[in-house]
Design an enzyme around this catalytic site. Sequence first.
Site, PDB file in Angstrom:
ATOM      1  N   GLU A   1       0.821  -0.827  -0.344  1.00  0.00           N
ATOM      2  CA  GLU A   1       0.014   0.482  -0.688  1.00  0.00           C
ATOM      3  C   GLU A   1       0.669   1.582   0.033  1.00  0.00           C
ATOM      4  O   GLU A   1       1.815   1.194   0.999  1.00  0.00           O
ATOM      5  CB  GLU A   1      -1.057  -0.015   1.253  1.00  0.00           C
ATOM      6  CG  GLU A   1      -2.132   1.186   1.272  1.00  0.00           C
ATOM      7  CD  GLU A   1      -3.328   0.893   2.728  1.00  0.00           C
ATOM      8  OE1 GLU A   1      -3.874   1.029   2.279  1.00  0.00           O
ATOM      9  OE2 GLU A   1      -2.681   0.907   3.289  1.00  0.00           O
TER      10      GLU A   1
ATOM     11  N   ASP B   1      -5.410  10.137   9.065  1.00  0.00           N
ATOM     12  CA  ASP B   1      -3.948   9.887   9.505  1.00  0.00           C
ATOM     13  C   ASP B   1      -3.718  11.057  10.384  1.00  0.00           C
ATOM     14  O   ASP B   1      -3.662  12.116  10.953  1.00  0.00           O
ATOM     15  CB  ASP B   1      -2.821   9.618   7.978  1.00  0.00           C
ATOM     16  CG  ASP B   1      -3.515   9.314   7.427  1.00  0.00           C
ATOM     17  OD1 ASP B   1      -3.534   7.965   6.955  1.00  0.00           O
ATOM     18  OD2 ASP B   1      -3.553   9.594   5.980  1.00  0.00           O
TER      19      ASP B   1
END
Length: 274
Positions: free
Chosen positions: A49, A60
């Site tokens: 990824e 995030d």
Amino acid sequence: MNRLEKRMSACRKAGRKALIPYITAGDPGPEHTVPLMHALVGAGADVLELGVPFSDPMADGPVIQAACERALAHGTTLRDVFDMVRRFREQDGETPVVLMGYLNPVEYLGPAVFAEEAAAAGVDGVLTVDLPPEEAAPFTQAFAANDLCPIFLVAPTTAGERLEAVCQAARGFVYYVAIKGVTGVAELDVDDIARRVSAVRARTDLPVGVGFGIRDAESAARVGAVADAVIVGSALVNRIAGLTEQPERVPAVLAEALGEMRRALDGLAEEVAS
């Protein structure tokens, strides 16, 4: 089936828990990304990824936010990320690559151009964090035309029609977010994860990958016991942050950490087999 679907299917048939590491493209520097990708494959990654650096990565936590800042400081762009995948493919035509990022860079190119360039580079799947499945049709159509798997997040609060929409739109695997909040924080509740994964499996035959909150081999094994795939990001990216003055050490250090997780997951398979 494309490369990602074939790999996930092969892992399932073999009783192997897929291990999916995340790194941010361009961190700690653009020249280090491709060697790091190869090192992670060598350590046991089944799928890679690759994060597309973005200035406002809202899903995030501080670790990956800082990684995006480092990558952007090096001038890493979406087309640079495509080029990294292209160079990775010169030596590895087998390991699936999933891009993870945000909608703005995709919209800037347009769904069709983005999908064409991603596929031409060797990308296999795309996770656009802030793309709701209900609004994804123009993107999923472009992805389908280029044999790219659209991947969507399922949160602990996702249920009903939204969960159904995700399961209908996704290909490759469904990404279950193990914790509420951003990446890299909070503790895992594996019993709750197991219940949520079962709810997803009731609606789709796709493999279910679990990410957010996996910090080490022990937590990888706990999650692997209830999921088809284990996705680890902040725990790896945090190691990069500690090596920005010694970037040449990054591939070996991350490979060692990922290798420990691989061995823990393989231990699960051995327990089942015995």
